[in-house]
Motif scaffolding. Structure first.
Motif, PDB file in Angstrom:
ATOM      1  N   GLU A 249       0.823  -1.203   0.000  1.00  0.00           N
ATOM      2  CA  GLU A 249       0.000   0.000   0.000  1.00  0.00           C
ATOM      3  C   GLU A 249       0.866   1.266   0.000  1.00  0.00           C
ATOM      4  N   PRO A 250       0.655   2.188  -0.954  1.00  0.00           N
ATOM      5  CA  PRO A 250       1.493   3.398  -1.033  1.00  0.00           C
ATOM      6  C   PRO A 250       1.493   4.236   0.244  1.00  0.00           C
ATOM      7  N   LEU A 251       0.316   4.412   0.868  1.00  0.00           N
ATOM      8  CA  LEU A 251       0.272   5.225   2.085  1.00  0.00           C
ATOM      9  C   LEU A 251       1.056   4.573   3.209  1.00  0.00           C
ATOM     10  N   LEU A 252       0.842   3.271   3.417  1.00  0.00           N
ATOM     11  CA  LEU A 252       1.536   2.574   4.498  1.00  0.00           C
ATOM     12  C   LEU A 252       3.044   2.541   4.239  1.00  0.00           C
ATOM     13  N   ARG A 253       3.415   2.379   2.965  1.00  0.00           N
ATOM     14  CA  ARG A 253       4.846   2.392   2.621  1.00  0.00           C
ATOM     15  C   ARG A 253       5.462   3.760   2.915  1.00  0.00           C
ATOM     16  N   ALA A 254       4.731   4.840   2.582  1.00  0.00           N
ATOM     17  CA  ALA A 254       5.235   6.190   2.855  1.00  0.00           C
ATOM     18  C   ALA A 254       5.327   6.443   4.359  1.00  0.00           C
ATOM     19  N   LEU A 255       4.339   5.940   5.119  1.00  0.00           N
ATOM     20  CA  LEU A 255       4.394   6.077   6.575  1.00  0.00           C
ATOM     21  C   LEU A 255       5.600   5.345   7.154  1.00  0.00           C
ATOM     22  N   ALA A 256       5.937   4.184   6.581  1.00  0.00           N
ATOM     23  CA  ALA A 256       7.103   3.433   7.052  1.00  0.00           C
ATOM     24  C   ALA A 256       8.396   4.191   6.764  1.00  0.00           C
ATOM     25  N   VAL A 257       8.496   4.786   5.564  1.00  0.00           N
ATOM     26  CA  VAL A 257       9.685   5.574   5.220  1.00  0.00           C
ATOM     27  C   VAL A 257       9.818   6.768   6.162  1.00  0.00           C
ATOM     28  N   MET A 258       8.702   7.453   6.383  1.00  0.00           N
ATOM     29  CA  MET A 258       8.717   8.592   7.303  1.00  0.00           C
ATOM     30  C   MET A 258       9.129   8.166   8.707  1.00  0.00           C
ATOM     31  N   MET A 259       8.650   6.997   9.128  1.00  0.00           N
ATOM     32  CA  MET A 259       8.982   6.495  10.450  1.00  0.00           C
ATOM     33  C   MET A 259      10.478   6.225  10.578  1.00  0.00           C
ATOM     34  N   VAL A 260      11.077   5.581   9.578  1.00  0.00           N
ATOM     35  CA  VAL A 260      12.499   5.239   9.643  1.00  0.00           C
ATOM     36  C   VAL A 260      13.356   6.493   9.807  1.00  0.00           C
ATOM     37  N   PHE A 261      13.117   7.497   8.955  1.00  0.00           N
ATOM     38  CA  PHE A 261      13.934   8.708   9.029  1.00  0.00           C
ATOM     39  C   PHE A 261      13.592   9.549  10.259  1.00  0.00           C
ATOM     40  N   GLY A 262      12.314   9.526  10.672  1.00  0.00           N
ATOM     41  CA  GLY A 262      11.947  10.234  11.897  1.00  0.00           C
ATOM     42  C   GLY A 262      12.629   9.636  13.110  1.00  0.00           C
ATOM     43  N   VAL A 263      12.666   8.315  13.156  1.00  0.00           N
ATOM     44  CA  VAL A 263      13.394   7.638  14.232  1.00  0.00           C
ATOM     45  C   VAL A 263      14.884   7.946  14.145  1.00  0.00           C
ATOM     46  N   GLY A 264      15.392   8.043  12.928  1.00  0.00           N
ATOM     47  CA  GLY A 264      16.812   8.321  12.728  1.00  0.00           C
ATOM     48  C   GLY A 264      17.248   9.637  13.351  1.00  0.00           C
ATOM     49  N   VAL A 265      16.492  10.707  13.096  1.00  0.00           N
ATOM     50  CA  VAL A 265      16.882  11.994  13.671  1.00  0.00           C
ATOM     51  C   VAL A 265      16.769  11.959  15.194  1.00  0.00           C
ATOM     52  N   GLY A 266      15.758  11.249  15.709  1.00  0.00           N
ATOM     53  CA  GLY A 266      15.615  11.146  17.156  1.00  0.00           C
ATOM     54  C   GLY A 266      16.712  10.323  17.800  1.00  0.00           C
ATOM     55  N   THR A 267      17.114   9.231  17.149  1.00  0.00           N
ATOM     56  CA  THR A 267      18.136   8.349  17.715  1.00  0.00           C
ATOM     57  C   THR A 267      19.503   9.017  17.738  1.00  0.00           C
ATOM     58  N   LEU A 268      19.860   9.712  16.669  1.00  0.00           N
ATOM     59  CA  LEU A 268      21.143  10.425  16.652  1.00  0.00           C
ATOM     60  C   LEU A 268      21.194  11.446  17.783  1.00  0.00           C
ATOM     61  N   LEU A 269      20.086  12.157  17.975  1.00  0.00           N
ATOM     62  CA  LEU A 269      20.045  13.169  19.026  1.00  0.00           C
ATOM     63  C   LEU A 269      20.067  12.525  20.416  1.00  0.00           C
ATOM     64  N   TYR A 270      19.335  11.419  20.567  1.00  0.00           N
ATOM     65  CA  TYR A 270      19.271  10.715  21.846  1.00  0.00           C
ATOM     66  C   TYR A 270      20.652  10.223  22.270  1.00  0.00           C
ATOM     67  N   ASN A 271      21.411   9.704  21.327  1.00  0.00           N
ATOM     68  CA  ASN A 271      22.742   9.193  21.649  1.00  0.00           C
ATOM     69  C   ASN A 271      23.711  10.303  22.008  1.00  0.00           C
ATOM     70  N   GLU A 272      23.626  11.437  21.327  1.00  0.00           N
ATOM     71  CA  GLU A 272      24.468  12.569  21.697  1.00  0.00           C
ATOM     72  C   GLU A 272      24.100  13.079  23.086  1.00  0.00           C
ATOM     73  N   GLN A 273      22.820  13.082  23.386  1.00  0.00           N
ATOM     74  CA  GLN A 273      22.369  13.500  24.706  1.00  0.00           C
ATOM     75  C   GLN A 273      22.880  12.549  25.782  1.00  0.00           C
ATOM     76  N   ALA A 274      22.886  11.242  25.490  1.00  0.00           N
ATOM     77  CA  ALA A 274      23.387  10.264  26.457  1.00  0.00           C
ATOM     78  C   ALA A 274      24.863  10.512  26.772  1.00  0.00           C
ATOM     79  N   ALA A 275      25.636  10.892  25.750  1.00  0.00           N
ATOM     80  CA  ALA A 275      27.054  11.197  25.968  1.00  0.00           C
ATOM     81  C   ALA A 275      27.213  12.415  26.880  1.00  0.00           C
ATOM     82  N   ILE A 276      26.351  13.417  26.688  1.00  0.00           N
ATOM     83  CA  ILE A 276      26.385  14.605  27.537  1.00  0.00           C
ATOM     84  C   ILE A 276      26.029  14.250  28.979  1.00  0.00           C
ATOM     85  N   VAL A 277      25.026  13.380  29.152  1.00  0.00           N
ATOM     86  CA  VAL A 277      24.612  12.966  30.495  1.00  0.00           C
ATOM     87  C   VAL A 277      25.745  12.236  31.202  1.00  0.00           C
ATOM     88  N   ARG A 278      26.432  11.348  30.485  1.00  0.00           N
ATOM     89  CA  ARG A 278      27.543  10.610  31.107  1.00  0.00           C
ATOM     90  C   ARG A 278      28.631  11.554  31.601  1.00  0.00           C
TER      91      ARG A 278
END
Length: 446
Positions: A249-278
Motif C-alpha cells: 500500500e502506497p500510504l503505508l509504505r510512505a508512513l514506514a519511510v517517514m517512520m524510519v527517518f523520523g526515528v533516525g533523527v531522534g536516535t542520533l540526538l538521543y545518543n548525543e544526549q546520552a554522551a552529555i549525560v555521562r
C-alpha cells in the motif's frame, strides 16, 4: 484571554457532544503517566557507563574476555536487543489480532504488561543481575505496543471528522499524564525506591483496562452506524499480513519511510544526549533527574501546542502542515547543531523535536488510520509502530557509533541528511493520503 476562554468553551462542547472523549482522555492519561513513571529510570540505565549495573554478569565477563568494554556499547547492545524482541513479538501480536476479537486481545495485551511489571518488581527488589537490560528492553516494547494498540482502538471509536476535532484533546490528556509521570518519579524515587515505582505504573495500567471496557460499546456503535457488523469479531487473515500491507500500500509504505527517518533523527540526538549525560550527570540519581526535566519540558511545550494549535490546524488545513511543519523544524534544528553543537542547544533541539512529533506529527498520522480498513489499522500499523520503528532505532544507533569516531559535528551533519529524508517521507504521506476515502469503515463494508 478571549482566545483562552474560546478554547475552553470548545473543549466543554466537545466533552458534551462526545461522551467517549472522557474515557479516551482518562485512558491516554493513565497510559502515558504509567509509562513516564518508568521512562526516566529506563533512560538512566541506557546512559549508564557501568555495564555491571545494566547487563548480567556473564555477559560483562564474556565481553571482557574478548577485550571489549561493554560500557562503550551500552546503547548499541540495548537497541539491538529491543529490535530482536520486536521481531519475535510481532508475529505473536499478529496472531492475537487475527484469532481473537477486540474484546479479548485488547485487555489481554494490558494484562500481560501488568504481569510483567509485577515480575520486574520482584527482580528489582531482589537485585537480580541483568535486571537493568531486561527492564530497558521490556519498557521499550511496552511503550510501542501499548501506544500502538491505544491509537488503533481510537480509530475504531472515532471517525475521521471526530478525529480531527478530538485527537488534539486526547493527545493533551496523554501529555498531562506524561507531565505527571516524571513528577511522580522525581518525588517518589527517593522515599519509595525504583521497585515500588513499578507498582505505581501497574496501577495506572489497571485503570486503562477499565477505560477499554467502557469504550468498547462506543466503538461497536460507530461501526454499526457505518454498516459494519464484524468489529467485535476476529479480523482473521495471515499473522504476517501487516508486513505485506506495508509493502503493497502506497500510504503505508510512505508512513514506514517517514517512520524510519523520523526515528533516525531522534536516535542520533538521543545518543548525543546520552554522551552529555555521562559527562555532566554521572550518578544514576542525577541522570534520572536530568531526563525527568527534559520530559517535563517536552510535555509542557507539547501540551500548549495540542490545546491551542493541533485541533485548529487539523480541521482547517488537514494533515499536511501537521506532518510537514515538524519535519522543517527538525531540519532547521540539525542545521543549527551542525554549525554549533553546544550541549544546551542539543537539549533545546531535543525538546523541540519531540514536542513537534507528539503535538502535531503523531495526531496527524493517527487521523489517517481512521480512513483505512481494520487489517491495516491493527496489523500494518503495529508493524510500522514497532518493527519499523525499532529497525530504524537499531540502524541509526550503530550509525551514530560509527560517526562518533569523527566527532559531534559529523553526527549532526549526517543528521541534516537524515532530516531531509524525514521531510521527503512526510511529503510522500501527504501525497498518498489524498487518495484515501473519507472513512475507513466504508472500506470494511464493501
Amino acid at each position: 484571554m478571549t482566545s483562552n476562554v474560546s478554547n475552553l468553551r470548545r473543549f466543554r462542547v466537545a466533552l458534551a457532544e462526545s461522551p467517549p472523549l472522557w474515557w479516551a482522555l482518562l485512558y491516554f492519561f493513565c497510559l502515558l503517566c504509567g509509562y513516564y513513571v518508568l521512562r526516566p529510570v529506563r533512560d538512566a540505565m541506557g546512559a549508564s557507563g557501568d555495564p555491571a549495573t545494566v547487563f548480567p554478569r556473564w555477559l560483562v565477563d564474556l565481553a571482557a574476555s574478548a577485550g571489549v568494554d561493554l560500557g562503550e556499547y551500552t546503547l548499541q547492545v540495548l537497541f539491538s536487543a529491543v529490535f530482536v524482541a520486536m521481531v519475535l513479538l510481532q508475529p505473536v501480536y499478529g496472531a492475537l489480532v487475527a484469532r481473537f476479537p477486540r474484546r479479548v486481545f485488547l485487555p489481554l495485551v494490558y494484562l500481560v504488561f501488568i504481569a510483567c511489571l509485577l515480575g520486574f518488581y520482584w527482580l528489582f527488589d531482589t537485585g537480580v543481575s541483568g535486571r537493568g537490560a531486561a527492564f530497558y528492553v521490556w519498557s521499550a516494547v511496552f511503550n510501542l505496543f501499548a501506544v500502538a494498540v491505544f491509537w488503533s482502538f481510537m480509530a475504531d471509536v472515532f471517525d475521521n471528522e471526530h478525529a480531527k476535532r478530538l485527537y488534539g484533546y486526547i493527545g493533551a490528556g496523554g501529555t498531562i499524564g506524561a507531565l505527571v509521570g516524571p513528577a511522580i518519579t522525581r518525588w517518589l524515587v527517593g522515599p519509595l525506591g525504583v521497585a515500588n515505582l513499578l507498582l505505581v505504573s501497574a496501577g495506572f495500567l489497571a485503570v486503562c483496562l477499565l477505560c477499554i471496557l467502557r469504550l468498547r460499546p462506543w466503538a461497536a456503535r460507530r461501526e454499526r452506524r457505518h454498516g459494519v457488523h464484524d468489529g467485535e469479531q476476529a479480523i482473521g487473515g495471515s499473522v504476517l499480513a501487516g508486513l505485506r500491507l506495508v509493502w503493497q500500500e502506497p500510504l503505508l509504505r510512505a508512513l514506514a519511510v517517514m517512520m524510519v527517518f523520523g526515528v533516525g533523527v531522534g536516535t542520533l540526538l538521543y545518543n548525543e544526549q546520552a554522551a552529555i549525560v555521562r559527562e555532566f550527570h554521572p550518578t544514576p540519581e542525577a541522570a534520572t533527574r536530568y531526563y525527568a526535566t527534559i520530559d517535563w519540558a517536552v510535555n509542557g511545550l507539547t501540551l500548549v501546542i495540542q490545546l491551542f494549535v493541533t485541533r485548529w490546524l487539523l480541521r482547517r488545513h488537514g494533515v499536511a502542515p501537521a506532518l510537514l511543519l515538524p519535519a522543517f523544524a527538525i531540519l532547521l534544528g540539525y542545521c543549527a547543531l551542525a554549525a554549533s553543537p553546544l550541549p544546551l542547544l542539543v537539549a533545546v533541539v531535543q525538546v523541540a523535536t519531540r514536542a513537534g512529533e507528539f503535538s502535531l506529527a503523531k495526531p496527524g498520522r493517527e487521523t489517517l488510520y481512521t480512513r483505512v480498513d481494520r487489517e491495516s489499522r491493527y496489523k500494518a500499523k503495529a508493524v510500522i509502530d514497532t518493527v519499523v520503528y525499532r529497525g530504524g532505532d537499531l540502524t541509526f544507533v550503530w550509525v551514530h557509533k560509527l560517526l562518533s569516531i569523527f566527532g559531534t559535528t559529523a553526527v549532526f551533519a549526517t543528521g541534516v541528511l537524515v532530516a531531509l529524508g524525514f521531510l521527503g517521507g512526510a511529503w510522500g504521506v501527504v501525497r498518498a493520503q489524498r487518495r484515501l476515502p473519507g472513512d475507513g469503515l466504508h472500506n470494511d463494508a464493501d
